[in-house]
Write a protein that holds these residues in place. Structure first.
Motif, PDB file in Angstrom:
ATOM      1  N   ASP A  20      -5.295 -10.682 -12.832  1.00  0.00           N
ATOM      2  CA  ASP A  20      -5.383  -9.237 -12.603  1.00  0.00           C
ATOM      3  C   ASP A  20      -4.398  -8.523 -13.529  1.00  0.00           C
ATOM      4  O   ASP A  20      -3.189  -8.740 -13.450  1.00  0.00           O
ATOM      5  CB  ASP A  20      -5.061  -8.922 -11.146  1.00  0.00           C
ATOM      6  CG  ASP A  20      -5.355  -7.477 -10.768  1.00  0.00           C
ATOM      7  OD1 ASP A  20      -5.381  -6.615 -11.679  1.00  0.00           O
ATOM      8  OD2 ASP A  20      -5.535  -7.199  -9.570  1.00  0.00           O
ATOM      9  N   ALA A  21      -4.906  -7.668 -14.388  1.00  0.00           N
ATOM     10  CA  ALA A  21      -4.060  -6.966 -15.357  1.00  0.00           C
ATOM     11  C   ALA A  21      -2.986  -6.124 -14.672  1.00  0.00           C
ATOM     12  O   ALA A  21      -1.905  -5.913 -15.238  1.00  0.00           O
ATOM     13  CB  ALA A  21      -4.917  -6.085 -16.264  1.00  0.00           C
ATOM     14  N   ASP A  22      -3.243  -5.632 -13.456  1.00  0.00           N
ATOM     15  CA  ASP A  22      -2.260  -4.811 -12.746  1.00  0.00           C
ATOM     16  C   ASP A  22      -0.963  -5.570 -12.486  1.00  0.00           C
ATOM     17  O   ASP A  22       0.109  -4.968 -12.391  1.00  0.00           O
ATOM     18  CB  ASP A  22      -2.829  -4.320 -11.412  1.00  0.00           C
ATOM     19  CG  ASP A  22      -3.885  -3.235 -11.592  1.00  0.00           C
ATOM     20  OD1 ASP A  22      -4.102  -2.818 -12.747  1.00  0.00           O
ATOM     21  OD2 ASP A  22      -4.482  -2.821 -10.575  1.00  0.00           O
ATOM     22  N   ALA A  23      -1.056  -6.896 -12.345  1.00  0.00           N
ATOM     23  CA  ALA A  23       0.128  -7.701 -12.037  1.00  0.00           C
ATOM     24  C   ALA A  23       1.143  -7.697 -13.170  1.00  0.00           C
ATOM     25  O   ALA A  23       2.340  -7.932 -12.947  1.00  0.00           O
ATOM     26  CB  ALA A  23      -0.283  -9.134 -11.713  1.00  0.00           C
ATOM     27  N   GLN A  24       0.700  -7.388 -14.388  1.00  0.00           N
ATOM     28  CA  GLN A  24       1.597  -7.455 -15.531  1.00  0.00           C
ATOM     29  C   GLN A  24       2.714  -6.418 -15.472  1.00  0.00           C
ATOM     30  O   GLN A  24       3.755  -6.588 -16.105  1.00  0.00           O
ATOM     31  CB  GLN A  24       0.796  -7.315 -16.827  1.00  0.00           C
ATOM     32  CG  GLN A  24      -0.199  -8.452 -17.026  1.00  0.00           C
ATOM     33  CD  GLN A  24      -0.918  -8.388 -18.355  1.00  0.00           C
ATOM     34  OE1 GLN A  24      -0.327  -8.043 -19.375  1.00  0.00           O
ATOM     35  NE2 GLN A  24      -2.189  -8.726 -18.368  1.00  0.00           N
ATOM     36  N   GLN A  25       2.518  -5.356 -14.698  1.00  0.00           N
ATOM     37  CA  GLN A  25       3.577  -4.360 -14.546  1.00  0.00           C
ATOM     38  C   GLN A  25       4.781  -4.916 -13.785  1.00  0.00           C
ATOM     39  O   GLN A  25       5.857  -4.318 -13.797  1.00  0.00           O
ATOM     40  CB  GLN A  25       3.033  -3.144 -13.793  1.00  0.00           C
ATOM     41  CG  GLN A  25       2.600  -3.428 -12.357  1.00  0.00           C
ATOM     42  CD  GLN A  25       1.958  -2.249 -11.678  1.00  0.00           C
ATOM     43  OE1 GLN A  25       2.640  -1.305 -11.302  1.00  0.00           O
ATOM     44  NE2 GLN A  25       0.648  -2.288 -11.531  1.00  0.00           N
ATOM     45  N   ASN A  26       4.619  -6.063 -13.136  1.00  0.00           N
ATOM     46  CA  ASN A  26       5.689  -6.633 -12.319  1.00  0.00           C
ATOM     47  C   ASN A  26       6.446  -7.771 -12.999  1.00  0.00           C
ATOM     48  O   ASN A  26       7.320  -8.382 -12.381  1.00  0.00           O
ATOM     49  CB  ASN A  26       5.096  -7.149 -10.990  1.00  0.00           C
ATOM     50  CG  ASN A  26       4.382  -6.063 -10.215  1.00  0.00           C
ATOM     51  OD1 ASN A  26       4.889  -4.958 -10.082  1.00  0.00           O
ATOM     52  ND2 ASN A  26       3.190  -6.376  -9.712  1.00  0.00           N
ATOM     53  N   ILE A  27       6.127  -8.057 -14.251  1.00  0.00           N
ATOM     54  CA  ILE A  27       6.800  -9.162 -14.942  1.00  0.00           C
ATOM     55  C   ILE A  27       8.273  -8.826 -15.143  1.00  0.00           C
ATOM     56  O   ILE A  27       8.602  -7.785 -15.724  1.00  0.00           O
ATOM     57  CB  ILE A  27       6.147  -9.426 -16.320  1.00  0.00           C
ATOM     58  CG1 ILE A  27       4.660  -9.721 -16.159  1.00  0.00           C
ATOM     59  CG2 ILE A  27       6.845 -10.588 -17.018  1.00  0.00           C
ATOM     60  CD1 ILE A  27       3.920  -9.810 -17.483  1.00  0.00           C
ATOM     61  N   PRO A  28       9.188  -9.667 -14.680  1.00  0.00           N
ATOM     62  CA  PRO A  28      10.612  -9.379 -14.850  1.00  0.00           C
ATOM     63  C   PRO A  28      11.067  -9.587 -16.292  1.00  0.00           C
ATOM     64  O   PRO A  28      10.482 -10.386 -17.035  1.00  0.00           O
ATOM     65  CB  PRO A  28      11.284 -10.392 -13.913  1.00  0.00           C
ATOM     66  CG  PRO A  28      10.327 -11.540 -13.853  1.00  0.00           C
ATOM     67  CD  PRO A  28       8.953 -10.925 -13.941  1.00  0.00           C
ATOM     68  N   ALA A  29      12.085  -8.877 -16.687  1.00  0.00           N
ATOM     69  CA  ALA A  29      12.658  -9.043 -18.022  1.00  0.00           C
ATOM     70  C   ALA A  29      13.570 -10.265 -17.988  1.00  0.00           C
ATOM     71  O   ALA A  29      14.782 -10.169 -17.826  1.00  0.00           O
ATOM     72  CB  ALA A  29      13.447  -7.797 -18.424  1.00  0.00           C
TER      73      ALA A  29
END
Length: 324
Positions: free
Chosen positions: A78-87
């Motif tokens: 799900d592309a929406d999950a990419q907003q949650n990737i930690p730095a």
């Protein structure tokens, strides 16, 4: 009413499930958080896979236990999950379905890992976004694609599947009591109904709804969602790869939310197959090579506090196996 006896793992933290360490909880509250981390028996320098990254709650818990040389490989289609990737330089994010687990582990030069986690089903975020079409609470397009790069939607299935195909999927994936009647009703009426929106579909279903309407609709939607995303096919493919990708002593922790998923996981962990095998002939001795050892004889379920805080956790079952 007698209290249900729950299978427990030793939980090493007293931090509550909704704690701030689980960033991304607005997107999705991770279920059985501490139980999963404990089950994985995380080594600081190990390599771990989160097959269903979502809001990143479980992943952040894993990262907190990893040292600087540890690695986390996170999958989510799900592309929406990419907003949650930690730095975090220890994280490798793979925007793909976990059915491609082994392929991408090899691509990133981690053919063997120390643990694999999968929290199956739909995230809270997906349920709360009406335009995704997962929830009966909103009107919106009958979509239900977790990976929007796919072309087949729930509306396509309703308009194109035969009566027999619809009967099978509602019966098998939704355990709908009148699946045959439902399938016949859809086929007979779909030519003069606009089955592209949730509301139109709800109106069409009204004459055949049995029992509690909310429960009935939930079962129908579950069946469509599973079919759209080929969830059972993906789960089977991922499970079959576990013996190859897990190091000796590595663990797999799988959270399921309905009996179909749980049965597949239970049978594969126990016997390396998806169907229960018949009783063996007692007069014939055949040596079997078992690659996985079951850690949880019974599934781990949510404690009362978590079930109250997060109703979604009430149907969650965690099963754990170890590579021998």
């Amino acid at each position: 009413m007698a209290k249900q006896k729950k299978n427990k793992l030793t939980v090493t933290s007293n931090q509550p499930p909704a704690a701030s360490s689980q960033a991304g909880s607005d997107y999705h509250i991770p279920v059985l958080f501490h139980e999963c981390l404990d089950a994985l028996d995380i080594k600081p320098g190990g390599v771990y896979v989160d097959c269903t990254f979502g809001g990143g709650g479980h992943s952040r818990g894993i990262l907190e236990k990893l040292g600087k040389n540890g690695r986390l490989i996170a999958f989510d289609q799900d592309a929406d999950a990419q907003q949650n990737i930690p730095a975090d330089e220890r994280v490798i994010f793979v925007p793909q379905n976990f059915r491609h687990l082994q392929r991408f582990l090899r691509l990133y030069k981690y053919p063997k890992v120390n643990g694999v986690l999968a929290d199956l089903g739909v995230s809270s975020h997906q349920f709360d976004e009406g335009e995704r079409g997962f929830s009966t609470r909103f009107d919106g397009p009958l979509d239900m694609r977790m990976d929007r790069r796919q072309t087949i939607t729930a509306a396509d299935i309703l308009s194109k599947y035969t009566e027999q195909q619809l009967h099978k999927l509602f019966e098998q994936y939704g355990e709908v009591t009148n699946a045959k009647t439902l399938a016949k009703h859809i086929v007979q009426n779909r030519s003069h109904s606009n089955l592209k929106t949730i509301e139109a579909f709800r109106v069409l279903l009204q004459p055949v709804v049995k029992g509690n309407p909310n429960k009935y609709l939930a079962q129908v939607f579950q069946a469509l969602r599973i079919e759209v995303n080929d969830e059972m096919g993906a789960l089977k493919e991922m499970l079959q790869q576990l013996p190859e990708v897990l190091e000796s002593g590595g663990r797999a922790a799988i959270i399921t939310f309905h009996s179909i998923e749980d049965r597949l996981v239970k049978n594969f962990f126990r016997q390396g197959a998806f169907e229960e095998t018949p009783d063996e002939n007692p007069f014939i001795s055949v040596a079997k090579e078992q690659s996985l050892k079951v850690i949880t004889k019974k599934p781990v379920v949510a404690e009362a506090v978590e079930a109250k805080q997060n109703p979604r956790s009430r149907s969650a079952k965690l099963r754990v196996a170890e590579r021998v």
